[in-house]
Scaffold this motif. Structure first.
Motif, PDB file in Angstrom:
ATOM      1  N   ILE A  88       0.850  -1.189   0.000  1.00  0.00           N
ATOM      2  CA  ILE A  88       0.000   0.000   0.000  1.00  0.00           C
ATOM      3  C   ILE A  88       0.885   1.239   0.000  1.00  0.00           C
ATOM      4  O   ILE A  88       1.802   1.364   0.820  1.00  0.00           O
ATOM      5  N   HIS A  89       0.614   2.127  -0.934  1.00  0.00           N
ATOM      6  CA  HIS A  89       1.276   3.434  -0.969  1.00  0.00           C
ATOM      7  C   HIS A  89       0.342   4.420  -0.282  1.00  0.00           C
ATOM      8  O   HIS A  89      -0.606   4.934  -0.886  1.00  0.00           O
ATOM      9  N   GLY A  90       0.590   4.659   1.006  1.00  0.00           N
ATOM     10  CA  GLY A  90      -0.270   5.547   1.788  1.00  0.00           C
ATOM     11  C   GLY A  90       0.488   6.767   2.253  1.00  0.00           C
ATOM     12  O   GLY A  90       1.608   6.672   2.760  1.00  0.00           O
ATOM     13  N   VAL A  91      -0.123   7.944   2.094  1.00  0.00           N
ATOM     14  CA  VAL A  91       0.514   9.204   2.465  1.00  0.00           C
ATOM     15  C   VAL A  91      -0.486  10.059   3.232  1.00  0.00           C
ATOM     16  O   VAL A  91      -1.626  10.259   2.778  1.00  0.00           O
ATOM     17  N   LEU A  92      -0.055  10.544   4.391  1.00  0.00           N
ATOM     18  CA  LEU A  92      -0.838  11.533   5.147  1.00  0.00           C
ATOM     19  C   LEU A  92      -0.394  12.916   4.700  1.00  0.00           C
ATOM     20  O   LEU A  92       0.820  13.177   4.583  1.00  0.00           O
ATOM     21  N   GLU A 156      -2.752  -1.093  -8.239  1.00  0.00           N
ATOM     22  CA  GLU A 156      -2.021  -0.633  -7.055  1.00  0.00           C
ATOM     23  C   GLU A 156      -2.998  -0.181  -5.968  1.00  0.00           C
ATOM     24  O   GLU A 156      -4.055   0.399  -6.240  1.00  0.00           O
ATOM     25  N   TYR A 157      -2.613  -0.433  -4.717  1.00  0.00           N
ATOM     26  CA  TYR A 157      -3.368   0.033  -3.560  1.00  0.00           C
ATOM     27  C   TYR A 157      -2.688   1.292  -3.043  1.00  0.00           C
ATOM     28  O   TYR A 157      -1.526   1.254  -2.616  1.00  0.00           O
ATOM     29  N   ALA A 158      -3.381   2.414  -3.099  1.00  0.00           N
ATOM     30  CA  ALA A 158      -2.802   3.695  -2.701  1.00  0.00           C
ATOM     31  C   ALA A 158      -3.894   4.578  -2.125  1.00  0.00           C
ATOM     32  O   ALA A 158      -5.085   4.438  -2.460  1.00  0.00           O
TER      33      ALA A 158
END
Length: 760
Positions: A88-92, A156-158
């Motif tokens: 997972i490409h996760g960004v706050l 992709e999971y983002a």
């Protein structure tokens, strides 16, 4: 040229007007060639696929800045990078001003509590498998979908999650997107990449050359008719080459159709977390044109070379190779020349330490070609000495003695593919020590690491640890506060500070006796330990607060923590930390969590508990080995290519065996009509495939080991063979051949019917 054009046109007319048999032969050639063309076009599209993936990744990447907040700057923090088996490409994100930079694929930054997700992640969150992921961000509302421009791949999971809690905790960026040049591959990885591409494409070329020869026996027999009406031998060969040319051209069309049809479906496929946009799968025009021109020319050349020993007369065809044994010396010379070229490539290194890649590719090609040309000789040599057990064995051996070249051609592609795969496996095993590192036994005991939460007091840290201990799948929790101080008399000397109970402090050093109130200075061979009563300052600002270390400071030996890091500095129990107000207050919390292997989602449960306490924390899982990112990328890319080649090999081999059965349908039907049992004829066909396959795999193992050892010597590495990997590759190839043979049995039984004796 005029004569060539006239004869090729005549040959084309004979094929078009040759009836169902000629059309069937042409169709099988087109399918066999088309499968190879589709894979070759995919190979020519590899640069555009990589360039597209790199451009998309660079467009959403970011570089941190130390500058002040402006209307365009954004505070960001990346979140844990996996959920179950999904990356997972996760960004706050938290904007500093009214006009913040926006990542590609988004119209605006999400506000606090809002989340913008990729289509694949939206589908996951909506399904039952996303229940645990929904618990991590219970207050987040999905308000949009990331566009294709902001995704590395369609599967992709983002997500981007808006927050207002990053002040003092996030990293500031001025814009999304980076144009920093990428570091080139080191010589070893470059060698792996070039050799890998070479050994993947050579089997495809071999199968295309084999497919061009489909129906060669029937085509050779048809040369008698032009000879009867006055054509000379050269003219008949040109007429025969016309059918191969027509099949190659039809194969180009079939391959292009398969390629563009597959491009529409490529977005539905995901391999090891990697997916590709169909718009990025574009063949490079120059390379595609080279395939389109070289393939028909090669088809004509292969046909003319194969007809050198076929003499077409008005009353029939005579094969001059009957009774003549194949010569061994020139086949061994090809292999010896390949080894010599690789040796010269190893000697001729340039000043930058790179390898002469052109010589390396030439050596690999010659060694694989040596394996391909050795196989017909090996099959002939062995079958001449086989007695043949039982009726089916005698039929198989006699057939191989009469026409071993056709059987060898069927498994040549498998031989070359397995030889190349074994060579790659050997090289990967030999160079992996420089890219794969063991993290130690502690990583397997406490596999989850939590770092850099928001500052917590000792009481908050204890409550956080208690929540972790009550999480499903958690066995043990070691939580600690951490900070950094600098020596006043030596500003370039920094000490890490760890505040925790005695049980947790033993993770970082060999303490011996320990009680609450003790303080320890950790001695590391690379840095001195802090001294009792030494003056230090905090590093949270340019002019940090000054304090003195405890007068009673026991020096202890350092110990690597589960992540392999040595904390050379200060270890404080809670009571000792309270006597130092700056270090006894709120500190960022980190920890190690031991999970139960019997609980498959234990890691995700730990991440969920941590995210609900602090969504800005970093959580990651320790593995028993740490793999270099570029090495892992090359390995995964070559594995994906090997799977594609294996699928094409299986499909092409299926077409090859079908063509061979079709060419022998009348002898099989005659034998069946004279009383030969179906079981006997089926066994003979299986033996005809098994014997060349066994010899081909035996030759592939030998050639692969020789090539792998030569490449390791070229890379200045110790020669070492992975026996388990070699057996696995050989078994997979044998399974493909066995499966293809079994799939042809129903066709074989159909050809045993009396109707198969009819002729035109």
């Amino acid at each position: 040229m005029r004569r060539w054009g006239h004869d090729l046109a005549l040959g084309t007319r004979l094929v078009v007007g040759g009836g169902p048999t000629a059309w069937l032969r042409l169709a099988m050639t087109a399918v066999g060639v088309g499968l190879g063309v589709a894979l070759l076009l995919l190979a020519t599209a590899a640069p555009t696929i990589l360039a597209g993936h790199r451009a998309r990744s660079d467009a959403r990447d970011f570089a941190f800045t130390d500058g002040p907040a402006t209307a365009h700057t954004v505070l960001i923090r990346q979140t844990p990078g996996s959920y179950r088996s999904h990356r997972i490409h996760g960004v706050l994100v938290q904007p500093d001003g009214a006009d913040p930079s926006v990542p590609p694929g988004l119209a605006r930054l999400p506000r606090p509590g809002e989340m913008v997700v990729s289509p694949a992640l939206r589908q996951l969150l909506a399904g039952p498998d996303g229940a645990e992921l929904r618990r991590r961000y219970p207050a987040a509302r999905v308000v949009g979908t990331i566009g294709d421009a902001g995704l590395a791949g369609p599967r992709e999971y983002a997500f981007y999650l808006g927050t207002d809690r990053l002040t003092g905790e996030g990293h500031r960026i001025t814009r999304f997107g980076t144009d920093q040049p990428r570091q080139p591959l080191d010589p070893t990885l470059l060698l792996l990449t070039v050799v890998g591409v070479t050994v993947l494409l050579v089997p495809v070329a071999v199968f295309v050359a084999t497919a061009v020869r489909f129906g060669s026996a029937a085509r050779d027999r048809q040369q008698a008719a032009p000879r009867l009406v006055g054509a000379d031998r050269a003219m008949t060969r040109r007429i025969a080459a016309a059918e191969a040319l027509l099949g190659a051209l039809a194969g180009l069309v079939v391959g292009a159709v398969l390629f563009f049809a597959g491009r529409q479906l490529v977005e539905l496929v995901e391999f090891d977390g990697i997916s590709v946009f169909g718009s990025d799968v574009r063949p490079q025009p120059v390379l595609a044109a080279l395939v389109a021109v070289a393939l028909p020319v090669a088809a004509v050349a292969v046909t003319l070379v194969a007809l050198r020993r076929v003499v077409a007369e008005p009353l029939g065809v005579v094969r001059q190779e009957a009774g003549r044994r194949r010569r061994l010396w020139w086949r061994l010379a090809v292999t010896a020349l390949g080894l010599a070229v690789l040796v010269l490539a190893g000697v001729g290194r340039d000043g930058a330490g790179g390898l002469k890649l052109q010589a390396t590719v030439a050596g690999v090609l010659l060694l694989l070609a040596g394996a391909a040309v050795l196989l017909p000789w090996l099959v002939e040599f062995v079958v001449r000495r086989l007695p043949g057990a039982g009726v089916s064995g005698q039929l198989a051996v006699r057939r191989l003695q009469l026409d071993g070249g056709t059987a060898a051609r069927a498994v040549t592609g498998i031989t070359v593919a397995v030889a190349g795969a074994i060579a790659l496996q050997t090289v990967f095993a030999g160079v992996s020590h420089g890219y794969v590192h063991r993290t130690g036994p502690a990583a397997s005991r406490r596999p989850v690491v939590i770092e850099n939460t928001v500052p917590m007091t000792a009481g908050q840290r204890a409550r956080f640890a208690a929540r972790l201990r009550h999480t499903d799948g958690v066995r043990r929790v070691e939580a600690y506060g951490s900070d950094t101080v600098a020596a006043v008399d030596d500003p370039d000397l920094f000490f890490s500070v760890v505040v925790a109970d005695c049980a947790t402090l033993r993770t970082f050093a060999a303490l011996g006796d320990c009680a609450d109130g003790d303080a320890f200075g950790v001695h590391d061979p690379d840095a001195r330990a802090p001294r009792p009563g030494e003056a230090v300052r905090t590093t949270d600002s340019p002019h940090g607060a000054r304090l003195r270390l405890p007068a009673r400071l026991r020096t202890v030996a350092a110990r690597s923590d589960p992540s392999g890091i040595t904390h050379a500095g200060l270890l404080l129990t809670p009571a000792a930390a309270r006597r130092l107000p700056v270090l006894g207050g709120r500190l960022p919390t980190s920890g190690f969590v031991a999970t139960d292997p019997a609980v498959p989602d234990a890691y995700d449960h730990v991440v969920t508990t941590t995210m609900r306490v602090d969504p800005t924390a970093s959580v990651f899982s320790l593995q028993g080995t740490q793999v270099d990112a570029r090495f892992d990328t090359v390995r995964r890319g070559l594995l994906l290519g090997a799977i594609a080649v294996l699928l094409v090999i299986g499909a092409s081999l299926l077409t090859t065996v079908l063509e061979q059965l079709r060419s022998r349908r009348r002898p099989l039907a005659v034998l069946s009509a004279f009383g030969a049992r179906r079981r006997t004829l089926t066994g003979s066909v299986l033996w005809q495939t098994a014997i060349p396959m066994f010899l081909g795999l035996l030759l592939a193992v030998a050639a692969g080991l020789v090539l792998g050892a030569a490449l390791l010597r070229l890379a200045r590495e110790t020669v070492w063979f992975d026996a388990a990997g070699i057996l696995g590759l050989t078994g997979a190839a044998a399974a493909v051949v066995a499966l293809v043979t079994l799939l042809n049995i129903p066709v074989l039984w159909r050809m045993m019917r009396p109707e198969a004796m009819r002729t035109e």
